[in-house]
Design a protein around this motif. Structure first.
Motif, short mmCIF file in Angstrom:
data_model
loop_
_atom_site.label_atom_id
_atom_site.label_comp_id
_atom_site.label_asym_id
_atom_site.label_seq_id
_atom_site.Cartn_x
_atom_site.Cartn_y
_atom_site.Cartn_z
N SER A 116 0.82 -1.18 0.06
CA SER A 116 0.12 -0.02 -0.03
C SER A 116 0.85 1.29 0.03
CB SER A 116 -0.86 0.08 1.07
OG SER A 116 -0.16 0.14 2.50
N ILE A 117 1.96 1.12 0.59
CA ILE A 117 2.94 2.37 0.82
C ILE A 117 3.45 2.43 -0.79
CG2 ILE A 117 5.09 3.26 1.48
CD1 ILE A 117 4.31 2.04 4.21
N VAL A 118 3.95 1.72 -1.42
CA VAL A 118 4.47 1.50 -2.69
C VAL A 118 3.59 2.14 -3.85
CG1 VAL A 118 5.63 0.12 -4.49
CG2 VAL A 118 6.39 0.02 -2.12
N LEU A 119 2.21 1.60 -3.80
CA LEU A 119 1.07 1.85 -4.67
C LEU A 119 0.72 3.12 -4.49
CD1 LEU A 119 0.23 -1.74 -5.49
CD2 LEU A 119 1.84 -0.44 -6.86
N ARG A 120 0.67 3.70 -3.27
CA ARG A 120 -0.13 5.09 -2.93
C ARG A 120 0.26 6.01 -4.05
NH1 ARG A 120 0.95 8.15 2.26
NH2 ARG A 120 3.00 7.12 1.65
N PRO A 121 -1.02 6.73 -4.61
CA PRO A 121 -0.61 7.73 -5.64
C PRO A 121 0.13 9.02 -4.95
CG PRO A 121 -2.92 7.32 -5.25
CD PRO A 121 -2.16 6.25 -4.40
N ARG A 122 0.89 9.62 -5.60
CA ARG A 122 1.60 10.73 -5.13
C ARG A 122 0.85 11.89 -5.88
NH1 ARG A 122 5.01 6.75 -5.38
NH2 ARG A 122 6.21 6.31 -3.51
N GLY A 123 1.01 13.13 -5.49
CA GLY A 123 0.48 14.51 -6.16
C GLY A 123 1.10 14.52 -7.43
N ASP A 124 2.30 14.52 -7.77
CA ASP A 124 3.16 14.55 -8.97
C ASP A 124 2.63 13.66 -9.92
OD1 ASP A 124 4.08 16.57 -7.34
OD2 ASP A 124 6.20 15.65 -7.43
N ASP A 125 2.50 12.52 -9.53
CA ASP A 125 1.97 11.33 -10.23
C ASP A 125 0.63 11.14 -10.90
OD1 ASP A 125 4.57 11.01 -10.06
OD2 ASP A 125 4.69 9.01 -8.49
N MET A 126 -0.14 11.86 -10.54
CA MET A 126 -1.43 11.86 -10.76
C MET A 126 -1.81 12.35 -12.38
SD MET A 126 -4.25 12.70 -7.97
CE MET A 126 -3.67 13.86 -6.80
N PRO A 127 -2.90 11.61 -13.13
CA PRO A 127 -3.13 11.94 -14.37
C PRO A 127 -3.69 13.36 -14.30
CG PRO A 127 -3.87 9.81 -13.60
CD PRO A 127 -3.29 10.40 -12.62
N GLN A 128 -3.52 14.15 -15.20
CA GLN A 128 -4.00 15.50 -15.33
C GLN A 128 -5.49 15.58 -15.22
OE1 GLN A 128 -2.66 17.44 -18.92
NE2 GLN A 128 -0.45 17.75 -18.40
#
Length: 143
Positions: A116-128
């Protein structure tokens, strides 16, 4: 049959040697030579030293050391036994299985947490499309 100490004392006296001469020839302290001649082996240092003293004494009086050691071994009634290590009481199979189940459960939780830590989406990686969800043009009717 003579004891080891009596046997060695008789040999020393036949060769007209004193206890002091045997002590010098063997480099065994005089007190130890006297203890050997009186069969007080328990008052000497460890078994290894006793055997070494007897070999030296045998050489000093001119007899084979093996004969003296054989007499000594035959005269000793103490059995040298090496104690076996005590084994831990055997655990039951049920207890082992429970331990394995608990270990697997803990590993599963840790694996899930790490995933869950590895696959958590980050703000920079979110699709537009997802990142503009609140900041886009309003679809509400203008009025």
């Amino acid at each position: 049959m003579l004891t080891v100490g009596q046997y060695l004392r008789d040999l020393r006296e036949q060769r007209k040697m004193s206890v002091e001469e045997v002590s010098r020839a063997t480099r065994v302290p005089m007190a130890s030579v006297e203890r050997i001649e009186t069969d007080r082996f328990d008052e000497l240092p460890g078994e290894v030293f006793v055997r070494g003293f007897l070999k030296s004494y045998a050489r000093a009086v001119g007899v084979p050391a093996d004969d003296v050691l054989a007499r000594y071994t035959a005269s000793r009634r103490v059995a040298w036994v090496t104690p076996l290590p005590l084994s831990a009481p055997a655990k039951s199979a049920r207890g082992r299985r429970l331990g394995i189940v608990v270990a697997c459960f803990v590993l599963f939780i840790l694996f899930t947490l790490a995933l869950s830590i590895v696959l958590r989406p980050r703000g920079d990686d979110m699709p537009q499309e997802l990142s503009r969800s609140g900041a886009g043009p309003s679809t509400a009717p203008r009025g």
